[in-house]
Write a protein that holds these residues in place. Structure first.
Motif, PDB file in Angstrom:
ATOM      1  N   ARG A   1      33.945   6.726  68.588  1.00  0.00           N
ATOM      2  CA  ARG A   1      34.165   6.769  67.130  1.00  0.00           C
ATOM      3  C   ARG A   1      33.856   8.173  66.617  1.00  0.00           C
ATOM      4  O   ARG A   1      32.713   8.482  66.279  1.00  0.00           O
ATOM      5  N   LEU A   2      34.858   9.004  66.583  1.00  0.00           N
ATOM      6  CA  LEU A   2      34.644  10.407  66.206  1.00  0.00           C
ATOM      7  C   LEU A   2      34.517  10.553  64.684  1.00  0.00           C
ATOM      8  O   LEU A   2      35.379  10.077  63.937  1.00  0.00           O
ATOM      9  N   PRO A   3      33.462  11.231  64.203  1.00  0.00           N
ATOM     10  CA  PRO A   3      33.322  11.461  62.760  1.00  0.00           C
ATOM     11  C   PRO A   3      34.440  12.377  62.238  1.00  0.00           C
ATOM     12  O   PRO A   3      34.987  13.193  63.007  1.00  0.00           O
ATOM     13  N   PRO A   4      34.776  12.266  60.954  1.00  0.00           N
ATOM     14  CA  PRO A   4      35.833  13.115  60.385  1.00  0.00           C
ATOM     15  C   PRO A   4      35.614  14.606  60.634  1.00  0.00           C
ATOM     16  O   PRO A   4      36.565  15.345  60.884  1.00  0.00           O
ATOM     17  N   LYS A   5      34.356  15.055  60.588  1.00  0.00           N
ATOM     18  CA  LYS A   5      34.086  16.483  60.805  1.00  0.00           C
ATOM     19  C   LYS A   5      34.446  16.913  62.233  1.00  0.00           C
ATOM     20  O   LYS A   5      34.868  18.048  62.458  1.00  0.00           O
ATOM     21  N   ALA A   6      34.245  16.021  63.193  1.00  0.00           N
ATOM     22  CA  ALA A   6      34.608  16.333  64.584  1.00  0.00           C
ATOM     23  C   ALA A   6      36.132  16.409  64.726  1.00  0.00           C
ATOM     24  O   ALA A   6      36.663  17.286  65.423  1.00  0.00           O
ATOM     25  N   ILE A   7      36.836  15.508  64.043  1.00  0.00           N
ATOM     26  CA  ILE A   7      38.304  15.511  64.078  1.00  0.00           C
ATOM     27  C   ILE A   7      38.823  16.800  63.453  1.00  0.00           C
ATOM     28  O   ILE A   7      39.751  17.440  63.967  1.00  0.00           O
ATOM     29  N   GLU A   8      38.179  17.216  62.357  1.00  0.00           N
ATOM     30  CA  GLU A   8      38.557  18.456  61.677  1.00  0.00           C
ATOM     31  C   GLU A   8      38.297  19.668  62.583  1.00  0.00           C
ATOM     32  O   GLU A   8      39.139  20.572  62.698  1.00  0.00           O
ATOM     33  N   ALA A   9      37.155  19.676  63.260  1.00  0.00           N
ATOM     34  CA  ALA A   9      36.815  20.777  64.176  1.00  0.00           C
ATOM     35  C   ALA A   9      37.823  20.847  65.328  1.00  0.00           C
ATOM     36  O   ALA A   9      38.207  21.939  65.772  1.00  0.00           O
ATOM     37  N   ALA A  10      38.256  19.684  65.801  1.00  0.00           N
ATOM     38  CA  ALA A  10      39.244  19.638  66.885  1.00  0.00           C
ATOM     39  C   ALA A  10      40.563  20.251  66.417  1.00  0.00           C
ATOM     40  O   ALA A  10      41.180  21.054  67.141  1.00  0.00           O
ATOM     41  N   LYS A  11      40.977  19.904  65.210  1.00  0.00           N
ATOM     42  CA  LYS A  11      42.238  20.443  64.674  1.00  0.00           C
ATOM     43  C   LYS A  11      42.164  21.969  64.557  1.00  0.00           C
ATOM     44  O   LYS A  11      43.106  22.679  64.897  1.00  0.00           O
ATOM     45  N   LYS A  12      41.028  22.453  64.088  1.00  0.00           N
ATOM     46  CA  LYS A  12      40.847  23.910  63.951  1.00  0.00           C
ATOM     47  C   LYS A  12      40.918  24.602  65.312  1.00  0.00           C
ATOM     48  O   LYS A  12      41.372  25.736  65.427  1.00  0.00           O
ATOM     49  N   ALA A  13      40.435  23.893  66.340  1.00  0.00           N
ATOM     50  CA  ALA A  13      40.456  24.456  67.702  1.00  0.00           C
ATOM     51  C   ALA A  13      41.820  24.255  68.376  1.00  0.00           C
ATOM     52  O   ALA A  13      42.016  24.689  69.514  1.00  0.00           O
ATOM     53  N   GLY A  14      42.732  23.576  67.674  1.00  0.00           N
ATOM     54  CA  GLY A  14      44.068  23.328  68.240  1.00  0.00           C
ATOM     55  C   GLY A  14      44.058  22.274  69.327  1.00  0.00           C
ATOM     56  O   GLY A  14      44.901  22.285  70.235  1.00  0.00           O
ATOM     57  N   LYS A  15      43.104  21.342  69.249  1.00  0.00           N
ATOM     58  CA  LYS A  15      42.971  20.304  70.288  1.00  0.00           C
ATOM     59  C   LYS A  15      43.147  18.915  69.690  1.00  0.00           C
ATOM     60  O   LYS A  15      42.786  18.665  68.537  1.00  0.00           O
ATOM     61  N   VAL A  16      43.658  18.000  70.514  1.00  0.00           N
ATOM     62  CA  VAL A  16      43.634  16.573  70.164  1.00  0.00           C
ATOM     63  C   VAL A  16      42.157  16.165  70.125  1.00  0.00           C
ATOM     64  O   VAL A  16      41.370  16.619  70.972  1.00  0.00           O
ATOM     65  N   PRO A  17      41.729  15.333  69.144  1.00  0.00           N
ATOM     66  CA  PRO A  17      40.299  15.063  68.984  1.00  0.00           C
ATOM     67  C   PRO A  17      39.583  14.588  70.252  1.00  0.00           C
ATOM     68  O   PRO A  17      38.478  15.051  70.549  1.00  0.00           O
ATOM     69  N   ASP A  18      40.190  13.659  71.031  1.00  0.00           N
ATOM     70  CA  ASP A  18      39.448  13.191  72.205  1.00  0.00           C
ATOM     71  C   ASP A  18      39.440  14.226  73.332  1.00  0.00           C
ATOM     72  O   ASP A  18      38.512  14.263  74.150  1.00  0.00           O
ATOM     73  N   VAL A  19      40.441  15.113  73.358  1.00  0.00           N
ATOM     74  CA  VAL A  19      40.422  16.234  74.311  1.00  0.00           C
ATOM     75  C   VAL A  19      39.261  17.172  73.953  1.00  0.00           C
ATOM     76  O   VAL A  19      38.513  17.631  74.823  1.00  0.00           O
TER      77      VAL A  19
END
Length: 481
Positions: free
Chosen positions: A396-414
């Motif tokens: 269960r990824l928090p919204p901030k982690a999903i946002e950080a993943a997007k900034k890094a150009g990664k799919v959240p679970d990657v």
């Protein structure tokens, strides 16, 4: 000069479309870190011997003798090898056309195919025809051969469970077909809903896709569930109504970690149902020496059995198999040994039972340690691994982690799995590599690390996960299911 035929820009587009997450970005990064000296725990692929599982003694003795038949003439051979291994090696060598260095029939050695047919009859209670059994270089090659025969073009669809083992999505892409997903229900222990299947077929047909086959993976990969007899009946009825070929991926049939839902083959249920279904539904079933307590992944031994396929189709499949001349012969011997195991009274029987049961009992304990470990972690929930070799926890990824993943150009679970790898050395596969519902994230790990290492691995995972969640959480809350 212009572009050449093997420049990237001019490659077959289907090749470029293929994705295979089990050996994807995470695996490549793990390999880099390993070269730099970091200790990596490769839980990304079901590769038991690479994680310390010992080979079974008797099959290795027999194949060693087949590989070096001059040992059979040594007067001291009985000091190194038991009499039953010597007898079995002579048996298999007598079935070949010139030992392990000679091509076999493109379908596999007839005598080994007969042993496979006898195994299937003992397992299911119905006769099996060796002429409808082809030995292959691992189950994967068999799956690819059959999909190659089914898929005629982009308009042909294959129903595949999601989450799915990426062999299916990759092969369907390579062959230019269309994957038609049907979603397994996580809250029902990855159960299958027939209404969901009907909806998937209707949506595909609306897009102009002809759905021609359905894949089941039983026990499930990556989800670890075992299909009940009632579920299999529903699936076979559905295939009968919709005129679909059923592809039964049953490679984990020895890997069962509970007593409530034993493995039942699709073929047995089909035969139990009787006519007209038992005479009409086309079924291809797959098995391997790579899984179970054998774990002989590197040997590349498998088979498929065809039920209700017309003789002309079997001939065409034989023709395609003939292009590769022969499945690898040592693996065919491993397959013979798997399907025709030692019997009570044989000299090596007690050792074989001790070794094989020891592996299965340990896997059962490891499945529980891993499930409980994941469920003790913050924002992680995991169904029990009923069978196969994997845990597939939801993260269960928090919204901030999903946002950080997007900034890094990664799919959240990657993003999460890469952070896990860097922090702990645990190499997993992100759930996005298997398919999952939008906005839901998972990872897949094998349950194969050594049992004595498992508590430390789960402790390392928990420490990383809980710190990760605290870093990105910011008072965010999410229900556990």
């Amino acid at each position: 000069m212009g572009l050449k035929a093997l420049d990237y820009e001019t490659l077959n587009e289907n090749v470029k479309k293929v994705q295979y997450a089990v050996r994807g970005e995470l695996y490549l990064r793990a390999s880099e870190l390993q070269k730099e000296g970091k200790k990596i725990i490769f839980t990304n692929v079901g590769n038991p011997h690479a994680l310390g599982q010992k080979p079974l003694t008797f099959p290795r003795q027999v194949v060693a003798l087949c590989q070096a038949p001059f040992l059979l003439d040594d007067p001291n051979v009985g000091l190194l090898f038991p009499a039953d291994a010597l007898a079995r090696a002579k048996h298999y060598l007598s079935l070949t056309s010139g030992g392990l260095g000679a091509y076999s029939d493109s379908r596999g050695i007839p005598g080994v195919r007969k042993e496979v047919a006898e195994f299937i009859e003992r397992r299911d209670g119905y006769p099996s025809n060796p002429e409808l059994i082809f030995l292959t270089d691992g189950a994967s090659k068999g799956v690819m051969q059959i999909l190659n025969c089914i898929i005629r073009g982009q308009g042909d669809g294959i129903l595949v469970p999601v989450p799915q083992y990426p062999l299916y999505s990759a092969t369907i892409s390579l062959l230019g077909g269309s994957l038609v997903p049907y979603y397994l229900e996580e809250t029902a222990n990855w159960g299958l809903d027939i209404n969901n299947l009907r909806e998937s077929v209707a949506q595909a047909r609306f897009k102009g896709i002809t759905v021609r086959a359905m894949v089941i993976i039983n026990p499930g990969n990556p989800t670890g569930q075992c299909l009940s007899e009632a579920n299999l009946r529903e699936i076979l009825n559905f295939c009968y109504q919709e005129n679909l070929v059923l592809l039964g991926d049953e490679v984990y049939q020895q890997n069962i970690y509970q007593d409530e839902r034993p493995f039942i083959s699709a073929r047995k249920v089909l035969m139990d149902m009787g006519p007209p279904i038992s005479k009409e539904v086309q079924l291809v079933s797959f098995h391997t020496v790579s899984k179970g307590y054998w774990g002989e992944c590197g040997q590349r031994g498998g088979y498929f059995e065809m039920t209700n396929l017309p003789p002309q189709t079997v001939d065409e499949i034989y023709k395609i198999a003939s292009i590769a001349l022969s499945p690898n012969v040592p693996a065919q011997i491993f397959m013979g040994l798997m399907v025709n195991p030692l019997k009570p009274g044989d000299i090596s029987y007690e050792q074989f039972v001790r070794e094989s049961q020891g592996i299965l009992e340990s896997l059962r304990r490891r499945a529980r340690i891993m499930t409980d470990g994941f469920n003790s972690c913050k924002n992680v929930v995991c169904n029990f691994t009923e069978g196969a070799m994997y845990s597939f926890p939801q993260i269960r990824l928090p919204p901030k982690a999903i946002e950080a993943a997007k900034k890094a150009g990664k799919v959240p679970d990657v993003f999460y799995c890469l952070k896990l790898l860097e922090a702990t050395g645990i190499s997993t596969v992100p759930g996005s590599g298997f398919g999952q519902k939008d906005g839901v994230f998972h990872l897949r790990t094998t349950i194969l690390p050594a049992e004595e290492d498992m508590p430390a691995i789960m402790s390392s995972f928990k420490k990383f996960n809980d710190e990760f969640m605290n870093q990105y959480e910011d008072n965010w809350n999410h229900s556990r299911m």
